[in-house]
Enzyme design. Structure first.
Site, PDB file in Angstrom:
ATOM      1  N   ARG A  74       0.835  -1.208   0.000  1.00  0.00           N
ATOM      2  CA  ARG A  74       0.000   0.000   0.000  1.00  0.00           C
ATOM      3  C   ARG A  74       0.869   1.256   0.000  1.00  0.00           C
ATOM      4  NH1 ARG A  74      -4.216   0.174   4.755  1.00  0.00           N
ATOM      5  NH2 ARG A  74      -5.189  -1.492   3.567  1.00  0.00           N
ATOM      6  N   ARG A 143      -2.018   6.698   9.870  1.00  0.00           N
ATOM      7  CA  ARG A 143      -2.079   6.251   8.464  1.00  0.00           C
ATOM      8  C   ARG A 143      -2.144   7.444   7.506  1.00  0.00           C
ATOM      9  NH1 ARG A 143      -4.233   1.081   8.070  1.00  0.00           N
ATOM     10  NH2 ARG A 143      -3.693  -0.149   9.881  1.00  0.00           N
ATOM     11  N   LYS A 205      -4.329   1.075  14.803  1.00  0.00           N
ATOM     12  CA  LYS A 205      -4.267   2.055  13.717  1.00  0.00           C
ATOM     13  C   LYS A 205      -4.883   3.386  14.149  1.00  0.00           C
ATOM     14  CE  LYS A 205      -6.758  -0.717  11.029  1.00  0.00           C
ATOM     15  NZ  LYS A 205      -7.627  -1.268   9.981  1.00  0.00           N
ATOM     16  N   LYS A 207      -6.373   7.088  12.389  1.00  0.00           N
ATOM     17  CA  LYS A 207      -6.712   7.718  11.105  1.00  0.00           C
ATOM     18  C   LYS A 207      -7.120   9.171  11.282  1.00  0.00           C
ATOM     19  CE  LYS A 207      -7.856   3.380   8.972  1.00  0.00           C
ATOM     20  NZ  LYS A 207      -8.887   2.552   8.307  1.00  0.00           N
ATOM     21  N   CYS A 422     -15.200  -2.648  -1.183  1.00  0.00           N
ATOM     22  CA  CYS A 422     -13.865  -2.997  -0.684  1.00  0.00           C
ATOM     23  C   CYS A 422     -13.280  -4.135  -1.523  1.00  0.00           C
ATOM     24  CB  CYS A 422     -13.937  -3.402   0.774  1.00  0.00           C
ATOM     25  SG  CYS A 422     -14.532  -5.086   0.998  1.00  0.00           S
ATOM     26  N   CYS A 428      -8.088 -10.522   0.423  1.00  0.00           N
ATOM     27  CA  CYS A 428      -8.247 -10.095   1.815  1.00  0.00           C
ATOM     28  C   CYS A 428      -8.494 -11.293   2.732  1.00  0.00           C
ATOM     29  CB  CYS A 428      -9.395  -9.100   1.948  1.00  0.00           C
ATOM     30  SG  CYS A 428      -9.624  -8.633   3.669  1.00  0.00           S
ATOM     31  N   CYS A 467     -16.805  -7.906   4.737  1.00  0.00           N
ATOM     32  CA  CYS A 467     -16.859  -8.274   6.151  1.00  0.00           C
ATOM     33  C   CYS A 467     -17.188  -7.032   6.961  1.00  0.00           C
ATOM     34  CB  CYS A 467     -15.528  -8.902   6.599  1.00  0.00           C
ATOM     35  SG  CYS A 467     -14.294  -7.717   7.148  1.00  0.00           S
ATOM     36  N   CYS A 471     -14.276  -1.398   5.560  1.00  0.00           N
ATOM     37  CA  CYS A 471     -13.281  -0.653   4.779  1.00  0.00           C
ATOM     38  C   CYS A 471     -13.886   0.299   3.753  1.00  0.00           C
ATOM     39  CB  CYS A 471     -12.311  -1.620   4.100  1.00  0.00           C
ATOM     40  SG  CYS A 471     -11.367  -2.580   5.287  1.00  0.00           S
TER      41      CYS A 471
HETATM   42 FE1  SRM Z   1      -9.355  -1.648   5.783  1.00  0.00          FE
HETATM   43  C1  SRM Z   1      -8.127  -4.351   7.360  1.00  0.00           C
HETATM   44  C2  SRM Z   1      -8.383  -2.935   2.886  1.00  0.00           C
HETATM   45  C3  SRM Z   1      -9.891   1.342   4.398  1.00  0.00           C
HETATM   46  C4  SRM Z   1     -11.226  -0.742   8.546  1.00  0.00           C
HETATM   47  N1  SRM Z   1      -8.369  -3.339   5.298  1.00  0.00           N
HETATM   48  C5  SRM Z   1      -7.920  -4.324   6.141  1.00  0.00           C
HETATM   49  C6  SRM Z   1      -7.048  -5.344   5.380  1.00  0.00           C
HETATM   50  C7  SRM Z   1      -5.624  -4.924   5.506  1.00  0.00           C
HETATM   51  C8  SRM Z   1      -7.276  -6.815   5.762  1.00  0.00           C
HETATM   52  C9  SRM Z   1      -6.433  -7.426   6.831  1.00  0.00           C
HETATM   53  O1  SRM Z   1      -6.379  -6.900   7.953  1.00  0.00           O
HETATM   54  O2  SRM Z   1      -5.902  -8.506   6.578  1.00  0.00           O
HETATM   55  C10 SRM Z   1      -7.602  -5.119   3.934  1.00  0.00           C
HETATM   56  C11 SRM Z   1      -6.643  -5.467   2.777  1.00  0.00           C
HETATM   57  C12 SRM Z   1      -7.429  -6.100   1.649  1.00  0.00           C
HETATM   58  C13 SRM Z   1      -6.660  -6.275   0.410  1.00  0.00           C
HETATM   59  O3  SRM Z   1      -6.538  -7.451  -0.049  1.00  0.00           O
HETATM   60  O4  SRM Z   1      -6.225  -5.300  -0.181  1.00  0.00           O
HETATM   61  C14 SRM Z   1      -8.132  -3.721   4.017  1.00  0.00           C
HETATM   62  N2  SRM Z   1      -9.057  -0.904   4.014  1.00  0.00           N
HETATM   63  C15 SRM Z   1      -8.750  -1.625   2.904  1.00  0.00           C
HETATM   64  C16 SRM Z   1      -8.887  -0.801   1.651  1.00  0.00           C
HETATM   65  C17 SRM Z   1      -7.891  -1.144   0.554  1.00  0.00           C
HETATM   66  C18 SRM Z   1     -10.339  -0.934   1.163  1.00  0.00           C
HETATM   67  C19 SRM Z   1     -10.603  -0.500  -0.257  1.00  0.00           C
HETATM   68  O5  SRM Z   1     -11.171  -1.330  -0.964  1.00  0.00           O
HETATM   69  O6  SRM Z   1     -10.299   0.634  -0.636  1.00  0.00           O
HETATM   70  C20 SRM Z   1      -8.727   0.619   2.257  1.00  0.00           C
HETATM   71  C21 SRM Z   1      -7.300   1.079   2.325  1.00  0.00           C
HETATM   72  C22 SRM Z   1      -7.187   2.484   2.816  1.00  0.00           C
HETATM   73  C23 SRM Z   1      -5.811   3.073   2.771  1.00  0.00           C
HETATM   74  O7  SRM Z   1      -5.338   3.443   1.687  1.00  0.00           O
HETATM   75  O8  SRM Z   1      -5.223   3.239   3.840  1.00  0.00           O
HETATM   76  C24 SRM Z   1      -9.254   0.377   3.661  1.00  0.00           C
HETATM   77  N3  SRM Z   1     -10.295   0.041   6.399  1.00  0.00           N
HETATM   78  C25 SRM Z   1     -10.503   1.146   5.609  1.00  0.00           C
HETATM   79  C26 SRM Z   1     -11.488   2.001   6.217  1.00  0.00           C
HETATM   80  C27 SRM Z   1     -12.046   3.272   5.617  1.00  0.00           C
HETATM   81  C28 SRM Z   1     -11.351   4.509   6.104  1.00  0.00           C
HETATM   82  O9  SRM Z   1     -10.318   4.441   6.767  1.00  0.00           O
HETATM   83  O10 SRM Z   1     -11.866   5.588   5.817  1.00  0.00           O
HETATM   84  C29 SRM Z   1     -11.882   1.397   7.401  1.00  0.00           C
HETATM   85  C30 SRM Z   1     -12.979   1.903   8.372  1.00  0.00           C
HETATM   86  C31 SRM Z   1     -12.519   2.992   9.248  1.00  0.00           C
HETATM   87  C32 SRM Z   1     -11.826   2.446  10.465  1.00  0.00           C
HETATM   88  O11 SRM Z   1     -10.621   2.263  10.425  1.00  0.00           O
HETATM   89  O12 SRM Z   1     -12.502   2.163  11.468  1.00  0.00           O
HETATM   90  C33 SRM Z   1     -11.119   0.170   7.511  1.00  0.00           C
HETATM   91  N4  SRM Z   1      -9.606  -2.397   7.707  1.00  0.00           N
HETATM   92  C34 SRM Z   1     -10.473  -1.905   8.641  1.00  0.00           C
HETATM   93  C35 SRM Z   1     -10.477  -2.787   9.788  1.00  0.00           C
HETATM   94  C36 SRM Z   1     -11.322  -2.612  11.075  1.00  0.00           C
HETATM   95  C37 SRM Z   1     -10.589  -1.832  12.085  1.00  0.00           C
HETATM   96  C38 SRM Z   1     -11.282  -1.814  13.411  1.00  0.00           C
HETATM   97  O13 SRM Z   1     -11.092  -0.859  14.166  1.00  0.00           O
HETATM   98  O14 SRM Z   1     -11.998  -2.753  13.754  1.00  0.00           O
HETATM   99  C39 SRM Z   1      -9.584  -3.845   9.483  1.00  0.00           C
HETATM  100  C40 SRM Z   1      -9.220  -5.055  10.364  1.00  0.00           C
HETATM  101  C41 SRM Z   1      -8.202  -4.742  11.376  1.00  0.00           C
HETATM  102  O15 SRM Z   1      -7.632  -3.655  11.452  1.00  0.00           O
HETATM  103  O16 SRM Z   1      -7.974  -5.639  12.190  1.00  0.00           O
HETATM  104  C42 SRM Z   1      -9.074  -3.571   8.170  1.00  0.00           C
HETATM  105 FE1  SF4 Z   2     -11.286  -7.119   3.756  1.00  0.00          FE
HETATM  106 FE2  SF4 Z   2     -13.359  -6.727   5.338  1.00  0.00          FE
HETATM  107 FE3  SF4 Z   2     -11.830  -4.676   4.630  1.00  0.00          FE
HETATM  108 FE4  SF4 Z   2     -13.389  -5.766   2.854  1.00  0.00          FE
HETATM  109  S1  SF4 Z   2     -14.091  -4.755   4.708  1.00  0.00           S
HETATM  110  S2  SF4 Z   2     -11.218  -5.257   2.539  1.00  0.00           S
HETATM  111  S3  SF4 Z   2     -13.381  -7.892   3.420  1.00  0.00           S
HETATM  112  S4  SF4 Z   2     -11.188  -6.368   5.858  1.00  0.00           S
END
Ligand code: SRM
Ligand code: SF4
Length: 558
Positions: A74, A143, A205, A207, A422, A428, A467, A471
């Site tokens: 990333r 981030r 994390k 943000k 997402c 993922c 899930c 994201c």
């Molecule tokens: Fe996310 C984890 C993809 C934005 C909440 N996110 C992941 C992981 C790394 C999966 C993992 O932990 O193994 C995903 C990688 C998938 C892949 O194969 O690429 C993933 N997140 C993404 C992206 C690529 C989604 C997309 O389709 O665009 C976004 C990348 C953003 C970036 O450039 O930094 C992405 N993730 C977000 C957002 C939206 C935002 O930040 O505005 C959220 C919700 C806001 C938040 O953080 O609460 C988000 N991602 C999560 C979470 C839940 C965190 C939590 O507090 O519970 C996880 C899981 C974790 O951290 O354990 C996660």
């Molecule tokens: Fe993966 Fe869940 Fe984030 Fe989708 S919402 S990219 S399934 S961690």
């Protein structure tokens, strides 16, 4: 809750400032294979996740073969800003090291998938050579800092962009581990101190987003920390500080929940960095390090309250902090299509379905960058703006893109135009159901249902995730479709288009093919009973969860 720090805390503490065994493990002779837990955890801080192809895992296991291991990498792009030269470099890397695609993210970043272990170091080094970084793109640190992508040529937009860049660089970890591991920098002496983060970095994390009330495209309230610009006559007069947003939750675990940030206090125009450091320290010192599911700052704010947070920040900064006024009304402008920047130049916003830049779109963008050198800007809606286009080039740019069959915003329904999805399967590791790969069929079904109800032209946001981690911020739009199990989704409605209200659960375990059918009675009720200009989410929120569910089961007309 156990009082013992989680395993990740020990890994961070023992890591010698994020080094651990990464260098040895990624240099290991075999091409593939799972990393140790330590290296896997620490690599996130360097912007990469080890993943495996979930499509082939079972079949390979049956054949006695190891999983198909690769890396997701990333790239941070503060405020989504890149240059044409950087875009061309990323585009070249997609072929040289990754799966031939670029993935624009919901936080204005760019991801690569499918990078094999031997290519990890050269790909991260190449990103660095193009003056970009993957450091702190993931991990328990601040981030990518986001803001509106709109390249409007005015003082407020310039300031939003500048603050995003300043926060992004000032809050980077100080360790040289990244440079040693990926850029062959020579190690000197003991591991560096991390004056802001400390030896165990943050509990989770962190943000940050900056927004203007007229442009909440970054969904500022979904962030741990937000800055909402206060302006008078085009001049910045200060910021409302918002703390405690986050989307992640786990199905059937009520102790986990999405939350929108609260307005905490007001600060002066020049106080952003100082406040950001104080809120980072708050998270560092008060976040729950025993349970990663409970470690985000949102739980601290929910449990301790706004006044406690303001008092802590006041004590940290050594001055009284005036409470925040009520948040102003937010709007979310449409950044797609042609717009005047206000400096004589234009930007063109191109929709990118689920953020995936592939095939002819990729070719067209490559030609576009080489010929016109626009400034590419990734939006928090996974789309791409091409900025700084001379008015005299407008026709030629349009022709080039049309010649490649690129989809323009006006070719799409408002539903498609505003939708997010997402990544989910196959990369993922957390996905319970498909995301990006079922985005188009779900949209087609919902579009058809809206058309049947005479609502095809309505602005409505649908956000799909594989899930409940959220994201694509599914609990903050009009409709959230959240993966529950293979082929099954939980439906959320009642959030608002402006990102200021969370949605509620409408229906659980809905088969993908039934999503539109489940929503259609509510669309019909909205069409018949809405007040003037009332959005779908606003309508659902007005009638409430019970009435919305009753409409669904045919027990009541709203
Ligand atoms: Fe996310 C984890 C993809 C934005 C909440 N996110 C992941 C992981 C790394 C999966 C993992 O932990 O193994 C995903 C990688 C998938 C892949 O194969 O690429 C993933 N997140 C993404 C992206 C690529 C989604 C997309 O389709 O665009 C976004 C990348 C953003 C970036 O450039 O930094 C992405 N993730 C977000 C957002 C939206 C935002 O930040 O505005 C959220 C919700 C806001 C938040 O953080 O609460 C988000 N991602 C999560 C979470 C839940 C965190 C939590 O507090 O519970 C996880 C899981 C974790 O951290 O354990 C996660
Ligand atoms: Fe993966 Fe869940 Fe984030 Fe989708 S919402 S990219 S399934 S961690």
């Amino acid at each position: 809750m156990s009082a013992k720090p989680s395993g990740a805390e020990a890994i961070k503490f023992d890591s010698h400032a994020l080094r651990g065994t990464i260098a040895e493990e990624i240099a290991a002779a075999e091409a593939r294979g799972g990393l140790s837990e330590g290296a896997y955890t620490l690599l996130k801080f360097h912007g990469t996740y080890e993943q495996f192809d979930r499509d082939t895992a079972t079949e390979r296991k049956q054949r006695g073969e190891d999983k198909d291991w690769t890396f997701m990498v990333r790239v941070r792009a503060p405020a989504g800003r890149l240059t044409a030269v950087q875009w061309l470099a990323l585009d070249a890397l997609a072929d040289r090291y990754a799966d031939g695609t670029l993935r624009l993210t919901t936080r204005q970043g760019v991801q690569f998938h499918g990078i094999i272990r031997q290519a990890l170091k050269p790909s991260i080094a190449a990103i660095h050579e193009s003056l970009m970084t993957t450091l702190a793109a993931c991990g328990d640190v601040v981030r990518n800092v986001i803001t509106t992508a709109a390249p409007r040529a005015d003082a407020i937009h310039a300031r939003l962009e500048a603050e995003a860049f300043r926060l992004s660089s000032e809050l980077l970890p100080r360790t040289r581990a990244h440079h040693e591991i990926f850029l062959d920098e020579q190690a000197v002496g003991a591991p560096e101190d991390e004056p802001l983060y400390g030896p165990t970095y943050l509990p989770r994390k962190f943000k940050i987003a900056l927004a203007h009330p007229d442009d909440n495209t970054p969904d500022v309230l979904a962030n741990d920390l937000g800055f909402v610009a206060l302006t008078e006559g085009g001049t910045l007069t200060g910021w409302i500080v918002t703390v405690g947003g986050g989307m992640g939750m786990t199905h059937n675990k009520p102790a986990t929940y999405p939350r929108l940030a609260d307005a905490i206090c007001v600060i002066g125009p020049d106080d952003v960095l100082e406040m950001a450091k104080a809120v980072v320290r708050l998270s560092r010192d008060h976040g729950d390090r025993t349970d990663r599911k409970h470690a985000r700052l949102k739980y601290v704010v929910a449990e301790r309250g706004v006044d406690w947070v303001r008092d802590r920040l006041s004590a940290d900064l050594g001055r009284a902090l005036p409470p925040a006024p009520k948040l102003p009304r937010f709007s979310v402008p449409d950044l797609l299509g042609w717009h005047e920047q206000g400096d004589g130049r234009l930007w063109l916003g191109l929709p990118v379905a689920a953020g995936r830049v592939a095939g002819t779109l990729r070719v067209a963008l490559r030609e576009m960058m080489a010929r016109f050198a626009p400034r590419p800007i990734v939006t928090a809606q996974q789309n791409l703006l091409l900025a700084d286009i001379a008015a005299s080039d407008r026709t030629a740019v349009g022709s080039l893109l049309r010649a490649h069959g690129v989809t323009f915003a006006e070719d799409l329904s408002p539903l498609a135009r505003w939708s997010l999805a997402c990544v989910a399967l196959p990369t993922c590791g957390q996905s319970l159901a498909e995301g990006e790969r079922v985005h188009a069929p779900i949209l087609a079904d919902v579009e058809a249902a809206l058309s049947r109800q005479g609502l095809a032209g309505e602005r409505i946001s649908l956000r799909l995730t594989g899930c409940p981690n959220g994201c694509a911020r599914p609990y903050a739009g009009d409709i959230g479709v959240v993966g529950r199990a293979p082929g099954l989704y939980t439906l959320f409605v009642g959030g608002d288009f402006e990102g200021t209200r969370l949605s509620f659960t409408l229906a659980d375990k809905v088969p993908q093919a039934r999503i539109a059918a489940q929503l259609e009675p509510l669309f019909a009720a909205w069409s018949m009973n809405r007040t003037l200009g009332e959005g779908f989410g606003d309508f659902c929120a007005r009638i409430g969860q019970d009435a919305a569910r009753a409409v669904l089961s045919g027990q009541a007309a709203a």
